[in-house]
Design an enzyme around this catalytic site. Structure first.
Site, PDB file in Angstrom:
ATOM      1  N   ASP A   1      16.622 -37.694  19.250  1.00 64.11           N
ATOM      2  CA  ASP A   1      17.162 -38.043  20.569  1.00 64.11           C
ATOM      3  C   ASP A   1      16.553 -37.166  21.666  1.00 64.11           C
ATOM      4  OD1 ASP A   1      18.827 -40.040  19.616  1.00 64.11           O
ATOM      5  OD2 ASP A   1      20.491 -38.678  19.260  1.00 64.11           O
TER       6      ASP A   1
ATOM      7  N   HIS B   1      27.816 -23.759  11.023  1.00 63.71           N
ATOM      8  CA  HIS B   1      29.044 -23.665  10.229  1.00 63.71           C
ATOM      9  C   HIS B   1      28.807 -24.397   8.915  1.00 63.71           C
ATOM     10  CE1 HIS B   1      33.415 -23.632   9.389  1.00 63.71           C
ATOM     11  NE2 HIS B   1      33.165 -24.812   8.835  1.00 63.71           N
TER      12      HIS B   1
ATOM     13  N   ASP C   1      27.173 -12.325  16.064  1.00 63.82           N
ATOM     14  CA  ASP C   1      28.049 -12.587  17.203  1.00 63.82           C
ATOM     15  C   ASP C   1      28.764 -13.908  16.997  1.00 63.82           C
ATOM     16  OD1 ASP C   1      28.954 -11.584  19.773  1.00 63.82           O
ATOM     17  OD2 ASP C   1      26.940 -10.711  19.930  1.00 63.82           O
ATOM     18  N   ASP C   2      29.677 -14.241  17.911  1.00 63.79           N
ATOM     19  CA  ASP C   2      30.500 -15.428  17.752  1.00 63.79           C
ATOM     20  C   ASP C   2      29.798 -16.702  18.184  1.00 63.79           C
ATOM     21  OD1 ASP C   2      32.667 -13.981  16.781  1.00 63.79           O
ATOM     22  OD2 ASP C   2      33.347 -13.498  18.813  1.00 63.79           O
TER      23      ASP C   2
ATOM     24  N   ASP D   1      15.033 -43.464  20.243  1.00 68.50           N
ATOM     25  CA  ASP D   1      14.663 -43.437  18.826  1.00 68.50           C
ATOM     26  C   ASP D   1      15.520 -44.470  18.090  1.00 68.50           C
ATOM     27  OD1 ASP D   1      16.980 -41.864  19.214  1.00 68.50           O
ATOM     28  OD2 ASP D   1      16.596 -40.693  17.399  1.00 68.50           O
TER      29      ASP D   1
ATOM     30  N   CYS E   1      39.813 -22.881   7.783  1.00 69.85           N
ATOM     31  CA  CYS E   1      38.769 -21.877   7.578  1.00 69.85           C
ATOM     32  C   CYS E   1      38.670 -21.455   6.123  1.00 69.85           C
ATOM     33  CB  CYS E   1      39.027 -20.661   8.467  1.00 69.85           C
ATOM     34  SG  CYS E   1      38.598 -20.956  10.188  1.00 69.85           S
TER      35      CYS E   1
ATOM     36  N   LYS F   1      35.586 -22.738   4.248  1.00 70.24           N
ATOM     37  CA  LYS F   1      34.241 -22.252   4.540  1.00 70.24           C
ATOM     38  C   LYS F   1      33.551 -21.755   3.270  1.00 70.24           C
ATOM     39  CE  LYS F   1      34.230 -20.454   9.264  1.00 70.24           C
ATOM     40  NZ  LYS F   1      34.120 -19.193  10.030  1.00 70.24           N
TER      41      LYS F   1
END
Length: 756
Positions: free
Chosen positions: A493, A544, A452-453, A631, A420, A423
């Site tokens: 897709d 992320h 929120d998570d 595709d 982390c 990040k």
């Protein structure tokens, strides 16, 4: 793309691909400045060299011989190439406003955009004249005029307004070309007549008397009608009037005079002269702002006024590059003094030229050969680019403007954390993402801007969820366009199965750097992605972002579908026709781009295809009864077709010559320039019957070519295939084609039969 360990500390943005800026790119390519990044903003990928433009019009040079490929040159220089048009300069926030993308931040900016015809000063000129400037847009206008002249029946009169060197040279080149075209078509060249207009009392007013007399004699010998000393004051369709009351009927009118700066410069706060050109000091910095430079026709160097000529723009390239370099490193720019006189080489269209420098004067075919040699040597410097070696060094913080930036630069590449700790910081992310406006959907309960998570979604009754993920590293230096391609590829897709895209979660890797530069890359990339997602009705709900050596982006996409209407790979039926909605060739083209072996317009065409959504194509295919669809992406056309035949229990015939190919892909594949994934895809040749017969076919390598954001491959009942193709083309998929058919499964183990 060049990848460097050096964090970006300073951004130099070049607006326009003029002669001065191509010199800047070449100079920075040969001697980069650590920590300094160049970005070129230009709406055209190929910029013409003005010295060869008359020869191109006359038919002596091909398009590529007289145009510099800015895409390749930028790649060679390690510069980002943004194919767009600047329409404003926000000096307060240090941003360039563009027509079709988010604003581009800068630390230093240079403007080299040429001039714009002031046709609005003469009634009717903007509607009825063909402006020669801005020069980068002239080619399309010239080709249209050439086509009209070739198909015109009866007498034809062409007028050129502007009797300076540019107007005279262009008129003689057009006359030479068009008369030859008439002869080649069995038409009488005497049906063509040419007129030259100017309010000045003499030709070529900035040249010596010997040059003027020589061109006057040439024009009269070639039966050109010369009208001097009276300004053009009115244009109508097929008609030109002058201030002395003369009237002329003309079929075509070209405008080679009264050029000035574009209107948007008036809102920048920069000091301009009466013609709208930027007032500059002899350092090429503007009088108004030390961090804004200008060169070429758009610049008026007030202490050294010179004629608007390409030779001065070329000569300004090296001092402009040196002063941008010095300013980026915190040093004082040096003054530049242009030469007082210069060599002028003006052609007469028929491989004959007149030279002058000051009072000196030469003419003849040998002079044209001399000019041709000089022009070709100049072009070779920018189109024949040597391979550059990559270098990796410790961070160089010379371009840092304060200790905090230097500290950020060192920490950007030294002792990077994992997990982390890798990040991107929350402050940087919140600023970069705060301006994004993803669409809102009633079935998204918790989305991007809710702290929120995880996102929370609803699945409507009677719907099933389609879930897919794609991720890849950047293959171009423009994060905005890369974001659009990545989002479009990831949605592919979902559309191929007939689903509606509901939500997307992003995963991105951003190169190490100081916060302001990382923030802009994230903003540019995600702005492009959100545009595509919004157009598809897909909400960005989170993601992320981490640090890495190279820019990369992907999305996990959720879609909603009626479980009874799924288009799957296993739905091929014998007798169906195979339809492909986009051309193939992106793998070989971008492999060539990395080697500077692809023309910029080929890359433009590939990117245009890659940002086109498959949504409407999928809906259309479904309306015409498609039950099998995919595709075309990393496994290539053949790989994806084999994937479809196996679960369907059928074989397929593939017509090689019917497959649409992107411009340039056949050429780069023939040169043996192929994607790094090609060898793995070629292993699938075992699925082809008698494949040894086809290895020399020019289309053969391309059926293994991996695609990014490729088109849809689907099967449609034979009796509906032609109508389906027609509708797809009408919807904006112009190269859609029937490329084969589905057949019953045979005894052979290989499912694919090739045909020419």
């Amino acid at each position: 793309m060049k990848v460097t360990e050096q964090p970006v500390l300073r951004d130099i943005v070049l607006i326009g691909g003029g002669h001065s800026h191509v010199g800047v790119l070449k100079r920075f390519a040969m001697k980069p400045v650590p920590g300094v990044r160049l970005t070129l903003i230009c709406r055209d990928t190929h910029t013409p060299y003005s010295g060869m433009l008359p020869g191109y019009v006359a038919g002596h040079y091909s398009y590529d011989e007289c145009h510099i490929d800015l895409s390749n040159l930028a790649e060679f220089a390690g510069a980002r190439f943004y194919r767009d048009e600047a329409i404003g300069l926000d000096r307060t926030n240090r941003r360039i406003i563009c027509r079709g993308r988010p604003p581009v931040p800068y630390d230093l900016v240079s403007i080299n955009i040429g001039s714009t015809p002031r046709v609005n000063e003469v009634p009717g000129a903007s509607e009825h004249a063909v402006p020669v400037k801005p020069i980068h847009g002239f080619n399309a206008r010239w080709l249209n005029l050439l086509e009209r002249a070739q198909t015109h029946e009866g007498p034809m009169s062409i007028g050129v307004v502007g009797a300076g060197a540019g107007g005279v040279e262009l008129l003689l080149a057009m006359q030479y070309r068009l008369q030859n075209e008439y002869r080649a078509r069995g038409k009488d060249p005497k049906q063509l007549s040419f007129h030259l207009f100017d309010q000045a009392p003499e030709l070529l007013p900035t040249h010596n008397d010997k040059v003027r007399k020589a061109f006057e004699a040439t024009l009269r010998k070639r039966n050109v009608h010369i009208h001097l000393g009276s300004a053009v004051n009115q244009l109508e369709a097929g008609h030109l009037g002058t201030e002395t009351g003369q009237s002329f009927d003309l079929d075509e009118i070209l405008w080679v005079t009264r050029a000035g700066g574009p209107e948007w410069l008036r809102n920048t706060g920069l000091d301009l002269d009466e013609g709208g050109f930027i007032r500059c000091r002899d350092t090429l910095q503007t009088e108004s702002d030390d961090d804004v430079f200008a060169a070429g026709d758009i610049a008026n160097v007030v202490d050294h006024p010179r004629e608007k000529a390409g030779v001065f723009a070329v000569r300004q390239g090296p001092p402009l590059a040196d002063n941008l370099r010095r300013r980026a490193l915190g040093k004082e720019p040096k003054p530049f003094q242009p030469q007082k006189d210069w060599l002028a080489l003006i052609s007469t269209g028929d491989k004959y030229a007149i030279a002058s420098r000051g009072d000196r004067f030469f003419k003849g075919r040998l002079v044209w050969r001399w000019k041709d040699w000089i022009d070709r040597r100049f072009m070779k410097k920018f189109n024949d680019l040597p391979p550059m070696e990559e270098s990796s060094t410790l961070p160089d913080t010379a371009a840092a403007q304060n200790p905090e930036e230097a500290s950020q630069a060192i920490s950007a590449v030294a002792m990077r954390c994992g997990g982390c700790g890798a990040k991107v910081g929350s402050t940087v992310l919140s600023r970069a993402l705060g301006e994004l406006r993803p669409i809102e959907r009633d079935d998204i309960l918790v989305g991007l801007h809710a702290p929120d998570d995880a996102a929370v979604l609803k699945v409507p009754p009677g719907k099933a969820v389609v879930h897919t993920v794609d991720f890849f590293r950047a293959f171009i230096d423009d994060p905005y366009v890369f974001g659009k391609v990545a989002a479009n590829h990831s949605l592919g897709d979902c559309f191929a199965m007939g689903a509606e895209a509901q939500s997307a979660t992003a995963v991105a890797t951003v190169p190490y750097g100081i916060e302001s530069k990382v923030e802009d890359v994230v903003f540019q990339m995600m702005s492009g992605a959100v545009e595509v997602l919004n157009e598809a009705g897909c909400a960005l709900v989170g993601g992320h972002t981490g640090e890495g050596r190279e820019l990369a982006l992907g999305f996990a996409v959720n879609g909603l579908i009626d479980p009874n209407e799924v288009m799957s790979k296993g739905g091929l039926k014998a007798g169906d026709k195979l339809i492909l909605t986009k051309a193939i060739g992106t793998g070989t083209l971008f492999a060539a781009h990395a080697r500077l072996a692809a023309r910029g317009r080929w890359i433009d065409a590939a990117l245009e295809s890659m940002v086109q959504s498959n949504l409407e194509a999928a809906r259309c295919l479904r309306r015409y009864g498609a039950q099998a669809c995919t595709d075309v992406t990393g496994f290539g056309l053949l790989g994806h077709l084999v994937e479809m035949t196996r679960p369907s229990g059928v074989d397929a015939i593939l017509n090689l010559s019917a497959i649409p190919i992107l411009p340039g892909a056949a050429e780069t594949a023939a040169e043996g320039i192929l994607s790094s994934l090609q060898p793995a895809n070629i292993r699938l040749r075992r699925g082809i019957k008698d494949q040894d017969r086809w290895v020399d076919h020019p289309q053969y390598p391309l059926i293994f070519d991996p695609q990014t954001a490729g088109g849809l491959l689907a099967s449609v009942p034979a009796d509906k295939a032609d109508a389906c193709v027609a509708e797809l083309r009408a919807l904006g998929y112009p190269v859609t084609a029937i490329i084969g058919e589905v057949t019953p499964q045979g005894d052979a183990i290989e499912p694919i039969t090739l045909r020419d």
